[in-house]
Write a protein that holds these residues in place. Structure first.
Motif, PDB file in Angstrom:
ATOM      1  N   ASN A 155       0.804  -1.210  -0.104  1.00  0.00           N
ATOM      2  CA  ASN A 155      -0.001  -0.172   0.049  1.00  0.00           C
ATOM      3  C   ASN A 155       0.715   1.401  -0.077  1.00  0.00           C
ATOM      4  N   GLU A 159       1.424   3.579  -3.428  1.00  0.00           N
ATOM      5  CA  GLU A 159       1.085   5.059  -3.321  1.00  0.00           C
ATOM      6  C   GLU A 159       2.222   6.079  -3.543  1.00  0.00           C
ATOM      7  N   HIS A 310      -3.642   6.301   0.911  1.00  0.00           N
ATOM      8  CA  HIS A 310      -3.727   5.028   1.364  1.00  0.00           C
ATOM      9  C   HIS A 310      -4.137   5.035   3.001  1.00  0.00           C
ATOM     10  N   ASN A 325      -3.949   1.950   7.417  1.00  0.00           N
ATOM     11  CA  ASN A 325      -2.794   0.845   6.906  1.00  0.00           C
ATOM     12  C   ASN A 325      -1.937   0.546   8.122  1.00  0.00           C
TER      13      ASN A 325
END
Length: 500
Positions: A155, A159, A310, A325
């Motif tokens: 993630n 990003e 994210h 996250n």
């Protein structure tokens, strides 16, 4: 991760360490061979020990592909810390150049590293889905293991690859790969984007562990590799700024310098950019898979930017909380598993220009007049002078602040330091002015008594080291100066410099 690698031209150079150079196609083949080897051995938990090499990356990517739990062990950890990590995670397998008392298995596909089986002595408690355990070195006690899933890491990397607009570039890993920031934001993000990764051993980077010991070697490495991106901590940024002023030329392709780890003053960032260092400040922590915010604006000020897509952030009771996250929990601490959000314990505030990082909540000073002061704020202002390798500000329950510093050179005069202190104080409100500077010996920087293995200061220990001189300084408020004239060379006048 292999899916992202397969999206790029297989003949394009993906990674090199001076010994081994692999194209994207060759990297995929090497990772797949490592996967087959690990599968044959039926390994589920791997301890990875090495400097920055292609083999380190191949092993790491193979473990991710198989969702084997990998534990990168920082080579700069002390022997006691390394043993603590091994006891905590009980690895079944160790991949390293050598490991005393264990015999290497045969038929390894790696070129520089070997595999060693190990008998597991006790059970390990980890959350379901743990693919990587990264150990953070706290300011006191033993490091603790942060459990991350495969998706936690991807993630962040995806990003960043989408956010950082660099094409046809190369990333030079300056920090050790065992640091999550370089692992995820450096290697993963660059490879996902299709950029190449350059690895150099610590000697060629001028490092000993996390400490820069040969600045000229670092400059030579930067000039020789001519990267488009690098990741720095504030101390390294300050070193490059000073080097430019002494005639070093910024590599012509360098277009992105990420800076994180602690607060950087707006003055330092502006100075870096004026000198041709495209520095961008960010913020992150292991419990969020590394990077959380990044300021991509040309004029950055004090902002560390806004939350990346994210994650979501919120300020609660003055501290930064992150959702979206989260790590899975800490090793052998079931009570910490599956958090819905992470309380970073970092002080922050939201502004129109982005998030402002104010410092660690536990480091906050409350002076004798009841004013709250973030020492990181004042430390960043002192570091911006370029005169110091290290700065720590103290003054809890005291009428004013004192700076504990390690000068950048033994030849630096007290008069020069005092002139800069006056300039710094002109920018600070009355309650936050720094009345005295105590110069500390440079040997403290390499002492495990005063700094963690990854270079973070043990504030209580450093303050204790200077305690007698601090007592003498503050005693001057209530005692005749003449009575103290021979104590530790203490000068009780405002804006004084004292050698500890």
């Amino acid at each position: 991760m292999l899916t992202y690698l397969q999206a790029h031209d297989p003949s394009k150079i993906a990674i090199s360490d001076g010994v081994t150079t692999l194209s994207f196609g060759q990297l995929i083949e090497r990772v797949e061979a490592c996967c087959k080897w690990l599968n044959t051995l039926q390994i589920r938990r791997v301890l990875l020990i090495d400097d920055n090499t292609v083999d380190w990356v191949v092993t790491d990517l193979a473990c991710m592909a198989l969702e084997i739990t990998v534990i990168p062990l920082p080579t700069f950890f002390s022997a006691e810390q390394q043993q603590h990590v091994i006891e905590q995670v009980q690895p079944e397998f160790i991949i390293a150049k050598r490991f005393l008392s264990l015999v290497a298995v045969e038929n390894t596909p790696l070129t520089q590293l070997k595999g060693f089986r190990r008998n597991v002595k006790k059970a390990v408690e980890v959350p379901i889905g743990t693919q990587k355990i990264t150990f953070t070195s706290g300011t006191t006690g033993n490091p603790k293991g942060v459990c991350l899933s495969k998706q936690n890491q991807l993630n962040v990397a995806v990003e960043l690859a989408n956010t950082i607009k660099i094409v046809a570039g190369s990333h030079l890993c300056i920090l050790p790969l065992s640091l999550l920031l370089e692992n995820v934001a450096g290697v993963y993000a660059a490879l996902i984007k299709g950029n190449s990764v350059t690895l150099l051993n610590e000697s060629l980077r001028g490092f000993n562990g996390c400490q820069l010991v040969d600045g000229k070697q670092l400059l030579a490495a930067l000039s020789a590799t001519n990267p488009t991106s690098i990741i720095l901590v504030p101390e390294l940024l300050q070193y490059l700024i000073g080097s430019i002023s002494r005639g070093w030329q910024v590599p012509e392709r360098l277009s992105f310098v990420a800076v994180g780890g602690s607060k950087v003053s707006a003055q330092t960032l502006a100075q870096a950019r004026q000198l041709g260092l495209p520095a961008y400040q960010g913020y992150g922590l292991s419990e969020c898979g590394s990077v959380v915010t990044l300021n991509m604006q040309e004029e950055q000020g004090d902002s560390i930017g806004n939350a990346l897509n994210h994650v979501k952030i919120a300020i609660k009771n003055g501290t930064l909380h992150v959702q979206g996250n989260n790590f899975l929990g800490y090793v052998n601490q079931p009570d910490s598993w599956y958090p819905t959000e992470v309380d970073t314990e970092d002080l922050a505030k939201e502004t129109a220009s982005g998030l402002i990082y104010l410092g660690r909540k536990k480091n906050t000073l409350v002076n004798s007049f009841g004013r709250n002061i973030s020492p990181e704020w004042l430390e960043s202002e002192l570091m911006a002078t370029g005169l110091f390798r290290f700065v720590m500000v103290v003054g809890d329950a005291k009428p004013y602040c004192v700076g504990l510093v390690v000068p950048i050179s033994d030849l630096l005069s007290d008069e020069n330091i005092q002139r800069q202190l006056v300039t710094v104080n002109q920018r600070l409100p009355e309650y936050a002015k720094i009345n005295n500077i105590i110069s500390l010996p440079s040997q403290l920087l390499t002492s495990s008594t005063y700094f963690t293995a990854n270079g973070r200061p043990k504030r209580e220990a450093i303050e204790h080291y200077a305690q007698q001189t601090l007592n003498d300084i503050y005693l001057c408020d209530d005692t005749d100066i003449d009575e103290l004239s021979n104590l530790h060379h203490t000068n009780c006048s405002q804006n004084s410099v004292i050698n500890q």
